[in-house]
Scaffold this motif. Structure first.
Motif, PDB file in Angstrom:
ATOM      1  N   PHE C 175      49.900  38.231  44.412  1.00  0.00           N
ATOM      2  CA  PHE C 175      50.480  40.185  43.584  1.00  0.00           C
ATOM      3  C   PHE C 175      49.601  40.137  42.355  1.00  0.00           C
ATOM      4  O   PHE C 175      48.868  40.644  42.743  1.00  0.00           O
ATOM      5  CB  PHE C 175      51.613  40.352  43.388  1.00  0.00           C
ATOM      6  CG  PHE C 175      51.872  41.586  42.781  1.00  0.00           C
ATOM      7  CD1 PHE C 175      52.007  42.320  44.223  1.00  0.00           C
ATOM      8  CD2 PHE C 175      52.619  41.617  41.646  1.00  0.00           C
ATOM      9  CE1 PHE C 175      52.069  44.276  43.235  1.00  0.00           C
ATOM     10  CE2 PHE C 175      52.413  43.137  41.185  1.00  0.00           C
ATOM     11  CZ  PHE C 175      52.682  44.387  42.087  1.00  0.00           C
ATOM     12  N   ASN C 176      49.613  38.501  42.139  1.00  0.00           N
ATOM     13  CA  ASN C 176      48.526  39.080  40.764  1.00  0.00           C
ATOM     14  C   ASN C 176      46.809  39.325  41.479  1.00  0.00           C
ATOM     15  O   ASN C 176      46.306  40.429  41.155  1.00  0.00           O
ATOM     16  CB  ASN C 176      48.760  37.549  39.854  1.00  0.00           C
ATOM     17  CG  ASN C 176      49.206  38.023  38.774  1.00  0.00           C
ATOM     18  OD1 ASN C 176      49.129  39.095  38.459  1.00  0.00           O
ATOM     19  ND2 ASN C 176      49.732  37.007  38.341  1.00  0.00           N
ATOM     20  N   ILE C 179      45.950  42.451  42.264  1.00  0.00           N
ATOM     21  CA  ILE C 179      46.073  43.574  41.340  1.00  0.00           C
ATOM     22  C   ILE C 179      44.296  43.125  41.136  1.00  0.00           C
ATOM     23  O   ILE C 179      42.946  44.046  40.549  1.00  0.00           O
ATOM     24  CB  ILE C 179      46.662  43.319  40.630  1.00  0.00           C
ATOM     25  CG1 ILE C 179      48.164  44.050  40.790  1.00  0.00           C
ATOM     26  CG2 ILE C 179      46.500  44.188  38.805  1.00  0.00           C
ATOM     27  CD1 ILE C 179      49.575  43.760  39.710  1.00  0.00           C
ATOM     28  N   MET C 180      44.541  42.299  40.380  1.00  0.00           N
ATOM     29  CA  MET C 180      42.772  41.642  39.835  1.00  0.00           C
ATOM     30  C   MET C 180      41.572  41.862  40.615  1.00  0.00           C
ATOM     31  O   MET C 180      40.171  42.771  40.686  1.00  0.00           O
ATOM     32  CB  MET C 180      43.143  40.538  39.634  1.00  0.00           C
ATOM     33  CG  MET C 180      43.673  39.792  38.480  1.00  0.00           C
ATOM     34  SD  MET C 180      43.070  40.873  37.426  1.00  0.00           S
ATOM     35  CE  MET C 180      44.978  40.330  36.708  1.00  0.00           C
ATOM     36  N   ILE C 183      40.788  45.544  41.379  1.00  0.00           N
ATOM     37  CA  ILE C 183      40.233  46.403  40.379  1.00  0.00           C
ATOM     38  C   ILE C 183      38.952  45.721  40.634  1.00  0.00           C
ATOM     39  O   ILE C 183      38.466  46.268  40.481  1.00  0.00           O
ATOM     40  CB  ILE C 183      40.334  45.700  39.014  1.00  0.00           C
ATOM     41  CG1 ILE C 183      42.296  46.418  37.881  1.00  0.00           C
ATOM     42  CG2 ILE C 183      39.561  45.913  38.254  1.00  0.00           C
ATOM     43  CD1 ILE C 183      42.936  45.806  37.552  1.00  0.00           C
ATOM     44  N   PHE C 187      35.720  48.853  40.862  1.00  0.00           N
ATOM     45  CA  PHE C 187      34.739  48.439  39.640  1.00  0.00           C
ATOM     46  C   PHE C 187      33.528  47.863  40.625  1.00  0.00           C
ATOM     47  O   PHE C 187      32.087  49.030  40.165  1.00  0.00           O
ATOM     48  CB  PHE C 187      34.835  47.468  38.747  1.00  0.00           C
ATOM     49  CG  PHE C 187      35.756  47.669  37.760  1.00  0.00           C
ATOM     50  CD1 PHE C 187      37.414  48.035  37.646  1.00  0.00           C
ATOM     51  CD2 PHE C 187      34.879  47.170  36.764  1.00  0.00           C
ATOM     52  CE1 PHE C 187      37.203  48.643  36.023  1.00  0.00           C
ATOM     53  CE2 PHE C 187      35.508  47.513  35.162  1.00  0.00           C
ATOM     54  CZ  PHE C 187      37.352  47.520  35.092  1.00  0.00           C
ATOM     55  N   VAL C 229      30.686  43.523  36.436  1.00  0.00           N
ATOM     56  CA  VAL C 229      32.263  43.211  36.550  1.00  0.00           C
ATOM     57  C   VAL C 229      33.079  43.336  37.543  1.00  0.00           C
ATOM     58  O   VAL C 229      33.874  42.244  37.615  1.00  0.00           O
ATOM     59  CB  VAL C 229      32.892  44.051  34.840  1.00  0.00           C
ATOM     60  CG1 VAL C 229      34.528  43.651  35.614  1.00  0.00           C
ATOM     61  CG2 VAL C 229      31.353  43.824  34.226  1.00  0.00           C
ATOM     62  N   LEU C 233      35.040  40.395  38.579  1.00  0.00           N
ATOM     63  CA  LEU C 233      36.140  38.873  39.067  1.00  0.00           C
ATOM     64  C   LEU C 233      35.953  38.259  39.929  1.00  0.00           C
ATOM     65  O   LEU C 233      37.581  37.301  40.254  1.00  0.00           O
ATOM     66  CB  LEU C 233      37.202  40.398  39.685  1.00  0.00           C
ATOM     67  CG  LEU C 233      37.906  40.785  37.775  1.00  0.00           C
ATOM     68  CD1 LEU C 233      38.250  42.584  38.026  1.00  0.00           C
ATOM     69  CD2 LEU C 233      39.312  40.291  37.634  1.00  0.00           C
ATOM     70  N   LEU C 240      37.706  36.387  33.457  1.00  0.00           N
ATOM     71  CA  LEU C 240      38.331  36.948  34.845  1.00  0.00           C
ATOM     72  C   LEU C 240      38.899  36.540  35.727  1.00  0.00           C
ATOM     73  O   LEU C 240      38.737  36.082  36.762  1.00  0.00           O
ATOM     74  CB  LEU C 240      37.487  37.764  35.148  1.00  0.00           C
ATOM     75  CG  LEU C 240      36.543  38.748  34.420  1.00  0.00           C
ATOM     76  CD1 LEU C 240      35.564  39.365  34.863  1.00  0.00           C
ATOM     77  CD2 LEU C 240      37.329  39.884  33.396  1.00  0.00           C
ATOM     78  N   HIS C 241      39.407  34.771  34.814  1.00  0.00           N
ATOM     79  CA  HIS C 241      39.394  34.102  36.329  1.00  0.00           C
ATOM     80  C   HIS C 241      41.093  33.802  36.036  1.00  0.00           C
ATOM     81  O   HIS C 241      41.383  33.254  37.049  1.00  0.00           O
ATOM     82  CB  HIS C 241      39.439  32.104  35.252  1.00  0.00           C
ATOM     83  CG  HIS C 241      39.928  32.034  34.394  1.00  0.00           C
ATOM     84  ND1 HIS C 241      39.337  32.270  33.325  1.00  0.00           N
ATOM     85  CD2 HIS C 241      40.636  31.055  34.515  1.00  0.00           C
ATOM     86  CE1 HIS C 241      40.496  31.966  32.258  1.00  0.00           C
ATOM     87  NE2 HIS C 241      41.136  31.015  32.971  1.00  0.00           N
ATOM     88  N   LEU C 242      42.112  34.347  35.770  1.00  0.00           N
ATOM     89  CA  LEU C 242      42.947  34.339  35.348  1.00  0.00           C
ATOM     90  C   LEU C 242      43.964  34.356  36.721  1.00  0.00           C
ATOM     91  O   LEU C 242      44.758  34.156  36.988  1.00  0.00           O
ATOM     92  CB  LEU C 242      43.948  35.036  34.413  1.00  0.00           C
ATOM     93  CG  LEU C 242      43.735  35.102  33.209  1.00  0.00           C
ATOM     94  CD1 LEU C 242      43.822  35.673  32.167  1.00  0.00           C
ATOM     95  CD2 LEU C 242      44.121  33.158  32.433  1.00  0.00           C
ATOM     96  N   TRP C 243      43.093  34.863  37.838  1.00  0.00           N
ATOM     97  CA  TRP C 243      44.136  35.453  39.174  1.00  0.00           C
ATOM     98  C   TRP C 243      43.859  33.777  39.743  1.00  0.00           C
ATOM     99  O   TRP C 243      44.813  33.648  40.671  1.00  0.00           O
ATOM    100  CB  TRP C 243      43.371  35.976  39.690  1.00  0.00           C
ATOM    101  CG  TRP C 243      41.938  35.947  39.925  1.00  0.00           C
ATOM    102  CD1 TRP C 243      41.118  36.510  39.615  1.00  0.00           C
ATOM    103  CD2 TRP C 243      41.830  35.233  41.541  1.00  0.00           C
ATOM    104  NE1 TRP C 243      39.503  35.928  39.641  1.00  0.00           N
ATOM    105  CE2 TRP C 243      40.139  35.248  41.265  1.00  0.00           C
ATOM    106  CE3 TRP C 243      41.899  34.902  42.252  1.00  0.00           C
ATOM    107  CZ2 TRP C 243      38.937  34.877  42.151  1.00  0.00           C
ATOM    108  CZ3 TRP C 243      41.044  33.996  43.518  1.00  0.00           C
ATOM    109  CH2 TRP C 243      39.614  34.240  42.936  1.00  0.00           C
TER     110      TRP C 243
END
Lengths: 567, 117, 510
Positions: C175-176, C179-180, C183, C187, C229, C233, C240-243
């Motif tokens: 799910f994360n 979203i990422m 986005i 972009f 950007v 992602l 921007l790596h958190l996913w």
């Protein structure tokens, strides 16, 4: 096409295939043949640059054959043969293969004509040799091996960093004489220095050699440090700082060796002290001095191996190499004792033994060039050598107080290896012309003059007399079960403590910062989302929220950078 | 060691070992020491009967090498003794994971003594 | 065109479209047939065909030529153009080679990780994802990139979510990621929209012709920002790596291996393409300014991500963070704005794909046998699973960049690129960050070999169907450390291709 087949390849190929061969004795026999083949190849190799090939646009040279590389190649082959003979009954595939890999890498490095192939073989010696320590199979050996490996690999990493910088600067990867004038050459110098056990960089040596297997230590003693000597002789002859580094190296290990209990560690300290003589020779850099270094390395490999072999044989039979646990073994191991004494006499440079004809070249060179303080230091160190290697090793092992141990004589193959090595030590001492003909430069030198022989005898016998007097007076330091701190205390004790303290403090601070930052970021995010309506569940997932923030920030930064650039 | 060790029966020892047993006798040790003194005296006086070709002036002094050897040895010994008071630690100082406190594993050795016969 | 005799030569004209269409058609077929084993065969066949096609295309274009394929016969810039040069042919080869090795592995691996009824769907999603990645890379049309990006992304979300069978956290992770990813894609499409607004074209070559005239235009600048950007992602540029860590950790093992080796690589390729082919040559002054963004974050990634990796308790997460650090190296190569830099990026693309896939597959084999990748639970596995553990060690060495491994070659080129620019401090940073890799690799080695196993559970070695694909890649990662002929010449040709269309000479400095 290739006139000089790189002898290193024989070692490496056989080492790779060796584990597949069933039958330990078959493998052990093959291990004896490889150095013979290598010796033959080196002996017949035509002088010049050979076995060159392209790699990443660099021309690598695997066979740079000249007198300097040949003498080291030959003695390395001899050492590989003798240690393989000594280890004839070791049928452990790992040790057998590692020995060949190690010896092959060392020989490969000696013939490397450029710094990149030197680096590969340099790391080869590091990686292969650690298995000889790990083969002991104890927890302690494992940890010691790790420390050893880190230092050795570190030396290689520094080497390649230096090579990179040097290449950047000069556009050449040739392994020739260098001058200490740029960061690159200093790094290369440091890398050589680590392997050569320069003062304060030396502890890996005393730490690891006593930890290896009985046979492993014999193998270890021959290659790594002498490879470094070769590399220094090739890369930095005549570099003045080496004279003083070498002089310090000859002195300080003496004191440590004197009070060390583990005889194999005594020998490691003594090895360090002998390296000092060779380093001084390189630092002086005259043909006579470099000849001395080469000759001393040659002789040293043999008598040091012999000493390690004899102490190893004792360890092999009794399970200990600690002076405090030994004594009186001459009764049951007389042959080992005699070989040990031959080694001790050689390292102490008694006339008619090998050390006498090689060390005097370096002393002579230092005197001829007028370094009188260095000369005095070296003479002092020569007396010191007698104290720990010449007297302590044989005396406390085979004589002194009776330990009550009655081990059997060393096994035949070990006696054979020791006998052969002892023969070579005496042969070189009695007939030095053979060794001198192999030296890199043509220099006329006669070790056996009356004045030289008598002054050396005076030095040694009066030192012996001092031993006798001190022993009878009861002031000679007794052998104790203990260890002595050395510089490695800084990284085995001090550094971990500092790191422990610092990291505890740092992690507290870090946690505080993170906690603070997390709270702030969470506040910002929840603030942002409150204005954007009740999207509750998503907003509460921290990564998503902060990620979006990051995206916004990065976009803003990107745009800003682009726009500002316009203005 | 009160009970007599098997290895001490001379006939159990190797020939060479048997021949060397005399070094255990303190009187003989004393004799060795006396011989050593004699050799040293001889060496000292030999300085007077030949010309030394030294590179340095101080080498030419009578007995330079002998004195140097004797003093150097004493410096080494007393220096080492002093050093020992500073740096001596118990064998288990770095323990665990050090070879100093470990037994050498028997599997890698071939321990054998005359007691086994 | 279709009346031509059905020969290989005739067929080879259509390679660019076949590359994408074959897996695309295979995907729905797999659902219709509905039998898992046939679905696998279908996917495998599609993957092998892709591999053959991409290899033969690479051999065609490695000399610097370009294949331009007009879909439906409509000439660009009106129609959609597929444009293959050395750069994307090389990436296509990476994608299809990895896919071909991972698929047989996946067959066994998912048997324990995904319930039987969902396995057919797995192959479908896998094929769609594969299609999307291939499409992104092969197309010469900017909007087409977006379309394929979405195809691959949507299927990736499903693939990650399939890991829920093993660990429910896969759902959150997916799910994360959704979203990422959305986005990012948004972009990207915003950037494309802005470009279209200003130029009226979406064909990359055409864009490259028209943009120089607009280099002072703020809209175009903004477009570049959005595209960087957005792609940033997808490729997990550092902040921007958190996913990524969660997605890689909780996805099924085979998916992780596949994604780690391909998804970010395709995105990096797209970024390269846009920065060097589309926004060039005159624009490089502005892209050069982006150095201020890419270079520092690349360096931060090299260190921060590696350090985070050290502290992870889950081996998959360690490797995931290590991926982020490795992406830092690739971005670093880009930020050199030099031929050697791009060569470094391209070769690392390949070498890291091979190495990381091998590692994730080895970890997958451990998960297959033990059900966990939690590091403390792997204690003593070195004896119980010798081949798998050895694979991890070999992969780890390549990750560090020990000589005679593929990783060394990458670092070597990267360091020589840095020295070429006189950035010797950068060379030192690269070496220093590699040392951190030593730490996390060592931790794993220590756990595997030197710790006593916890509990009495006897673990058996993984089945051959997992080991063989893993070892193919392990051997590849060593082989390409020794024989660099293919990789280095391809990477150089790729750099030529990327720079050739838009010489950088003038704008090289930033």
């Amino acid at each position: 096409m290739i006139d000089a087949f790189p002898p290193a390849f024989i070692f490496l190929i056989v080492a790779t295939l060796l584990p597949l061969i069933p039958g330990g004795s078959v493998r052990a026999t093959i291990m004896l043949l490889v150095p013979v083949a290598s010796f033959w190849l080196i002996w017949n190799a035509p002088t010049g640059m050979d076995a060159q090939f392209e790699f990443f646009g660099f021309t690598l040279t695997l066979m740079r054959v000249d007198k300097l590389s040949v003498i080291f190649g030959l003695i390395f082959s001899v050492a590989a043969f003798l240690s393989s003979l000594y280890a004839f009954k070791v049928h452990d595939r790992v040790q057998q293969s590692a020995t060949l890999f190690y010896a092959g890498s060392a020989i490969g490095a000696v013939f490397a004509g450029d710094l990149i192939s030197l680096f590969f073989f340099w790391e080869g010696t590091a990686i292969a040799s650690v298995f000889l320590i790990w083969a002991r199979g104890t927890e302690g050996a494992y940890h010691t091996g790790m420390r050893y490996l880190i230092v050795q690999i570190g030396s290689g990493v520094i080497l390649i960093a230096g090579v990179g910088l040097l290449y950047q600067q000069t556009g050449s990867i040739a392994f020739d004489k260098m001058v200490l004038e740029s960061l690159g050459t200093w790094l290369i110098f440091l890398a050589f220095g680590i392997k050569c056990a320069f003062p304060l960089l030396h502890n890996w040596l005393q730490d690891s050699y006593p930890a290896a297997t009985v046979t492993g230590t014999v193998v270890l003693s021959a290659f790594t440090t002498k490879l470094a000597i070769y590399a220094l002789a090739r890369g930095f002859p005549g570099t003045e700082i080496l004279i003083y580094i070498g002089a310090v190296m000859t002195i300080f290990p003496i004191f440590f060796a004197e009070i060390e209990n583990d005889l194999r560690r005594v020998l490691a300290y003594s090895l360090n002290n002998q390296l000092g003589f060779m380093v001084v020779g390189i630092g002086i850099g005259t043909p006579m001095a470099l000849n001395g270094t080469a000759a001393h390395a040659f002789a040293h490999i043999l008598y040091k191996a012999l000493l390690f072999m004899s102490v190893g044989a004792v360890l092999h039979r009794t399970g200990t190499s600690k002076a405090s646990e030994l004594g009186g073994l001459y009764k049951t191991m007389p042959l080992t004792m005699i070989f040990c004494v031959v080694g001790a006499a050689s390292i102490s440079a008694f006339p008619l033994f090998s050390g006498f004809v090689s060390k005097s070249l370096i002393l002579d060179a230092s005197a001829t060039t007028g370094h009188w303080i260095v000369w005095l230091v070296l003479v002092f160190a020569s007396a010191g050598v007698l104290s720990h290697s010449g007297i302590k090793i044989p005396f406390f092992t085979f004589f002194a107080h009776d330990s009550g141990k009655r081990p059997k004589e060393a096994p035949t193959h070990m006696l054979l290896a020791m006998g052969l090595t002892a023969f070579l030590c005496v042969a070189i001492g009695v007939y030095p012309a053979m060794l001198y003909s192999l030296l890199p430069f043509d220099v006329e030198y006669h070790p056996y003059t009356a004045s030289h022989v008598i002054s050396q005898l005076q030095l040694l016998f009066f030192a012996l007399l001092a031993f006798g007097v001190l022993m009878r007076a009861g002031v000679y330091p007794p052998e104790l079960r203990a260890i002595n701190l050395d510089f490695d205390w800084t990284y085995r004790r001090l550094l971990p403590k500092i790191i422990g303290t610092v990291s505890a403090v740092a992690s507290t601070i870090w946690a505080a910062i993170i906690g603070f930052a997390m709270r702030r970021i969470n506040n910002i995010i929840s603030g942002l989302y409150r204005t954007h309506g009740p999207e509750g569940p998503i907003a509460k997932v921290w990564p998503t929220g902060s990620m979006v923030l990051w995206i916004a920030m990065l976009l803003a930064a990107t745009l800003l950078v682009s726009f500002i650039d316009l203005m | 060691m009160s009970d007599k060790k098997i290895g001490d029966d001379a006939e159990n020892l190797p020939w060479l070992g048997r021949k060397l047993l005399w070094v255990d006798n303190p009187a003989n040790v004393k004799r060795v020491f006396q011989v050593l003194i004699l050799i040293c005296i001889g060496l000292f006086f030999s300085d007077f009967i030949y010309a030394r070709h030294g590179k340095f002036e101080f080498e030419q002094y009578w007995g330079f090498y002998g004195a140097f050897g004797f003093i150097a040895f004493c410096i080494v010994i007393f220096g080492a003794k002093a050093l020992r008071t500073l740096i001596k630690r118990d064998e288990d100082y770095y323990a665990p994971h050090v070879v100093d406190t470990e037994e050498y594993p028997d599997s890698g050795l071939d321990k054998a003594s005359y007691k086994d016969d | 065109m279709f009346s031509a005799p059905f020969t290989f030569a005739a067929l080879s004209q259509h390679f660019p479209i076949l590359q994408v269409v074959i897996p695309l058609i295979a995907a729905p077929l797999a659902v219709f047939i509905g039998v898992t084993s046939i679905a696998f065969l279908l996917a495998f066949a599609a993957s092998i065909t892709s591999l053959i096609i991409s290899y033969s295309m690479l051999m065609q274009v490695i000399d610097g030529s370009v294949i331009s394929y007009h879909i439906g016969g409509w000439a660009p810039p009106w129609g959609i153009e597929y444009r293959v040069d050395a750069a994307n042919a090389f990436v296509l080869l990476i994608l299809s080679a990895i896919s071909t090795v991972v698929l047989p592995y996946a067959k066994t691996s998912i048997e324990r990780e995904i319930r039987a009824s969902a396995q057919t769907l797995f192959y479908t999603c896998y094929l769609l994802c594969f299609t999307g990645l291939l499409g992104m890379v092969i197309t010469g049309d900017a909007f087409n990139v977006f379309v394929f990006l979405e195809i691959s992304s949507l299927s990736t979300y499903v693939l990650v979510a399939l890991g829920a069978e093993r660990d429910k956290r896969a759902l959150t992770a997916a799910f994360n990621y959704l979203i990422m990813g959305t986005i990012g894609a948004t972009f990207f499409v915003i950037g494309l929209g802005l470009l279209y607004m200003m130029t009226g074209t979406l064909n990359m070559a055409d864009l490259a012709n028209r943009l120089p005239a607009l280099s002072d235009n703020r809209t175009v600048q903004t477009a570049l920002g959005f595209i960087v950007v957005g792609m940033g992602l997808k490729l997990a540029i550092y902040p921007l790596h958190l996913w990524l860590p969660n997605a890689y950790t909780y996805a099924p093992s085979a998916v992780t291996a596949f994604l780690a080796a391909t998804a970010t690589k395709a995105a990096i390729y797209v970024l390269l393409r846009f920065m060097f082919s589309v926004f060039a040559p005159d624009f490089t002054a502005a892209t050069g300014a982006l150095n201020l963004i890419i270079l520092p974050f690349a360096v931060i990634a090299m260190f921060a991500a590696s350090i985070i990796a050290v502290f992870q308790a889950d081996l998959k997460k360690t490797l995931a963070y290590s991926s982020i650090a490795q992406i830092g190296y690739m971005l670093l190569g880009i930020s050199y704005f030099s031929h050697t830099g791009i060569t470094a990026t391209m070769i690392h693309l390949f070498n890291h794909a091979v190495t990381k896939a091998a590692l994730f597959m080895a970890v997958g084999a451990i998960v297959y046998q033990t059900g966990t990748s939690f590091i403390p639970k792997l204690a003593g596995l070195g004896k119980q699973m010798p081949w798998t553990s050895a694979a991890i060690v070999a992969g780890g060495l390549s990750l560090i960049g020990i000589p005679a491994t593929a990783g060394f070659i990458s670092k070597w080129v990267l360091i020589s690129g840095a020295l070429e620019k006189g950035w010797w401090w950068m060379a030192m940073l690269i070496v220093a960050s590699s040392l951190i890799a030593v730490i996390y690799v060592w931790q794993v080695v220590e756990t595997l070999y030197l710790k006593e196993p916890v509990g009495d559970v006897v673990v058996k070695e993984a089945p051959l169907s997992l080991l063989i694909p893993t070892w193919i890649l392990v051997i590849a990662s060593i082989y390409f450390g020794l024989d660099t002929e293919l990789t280095l010449s391809s990477a150089r040709a790729a750099a030529d291709a990327l720079l050739g269309t838009a010489p950088l000479a003038a704008g090289a400095g930033s």
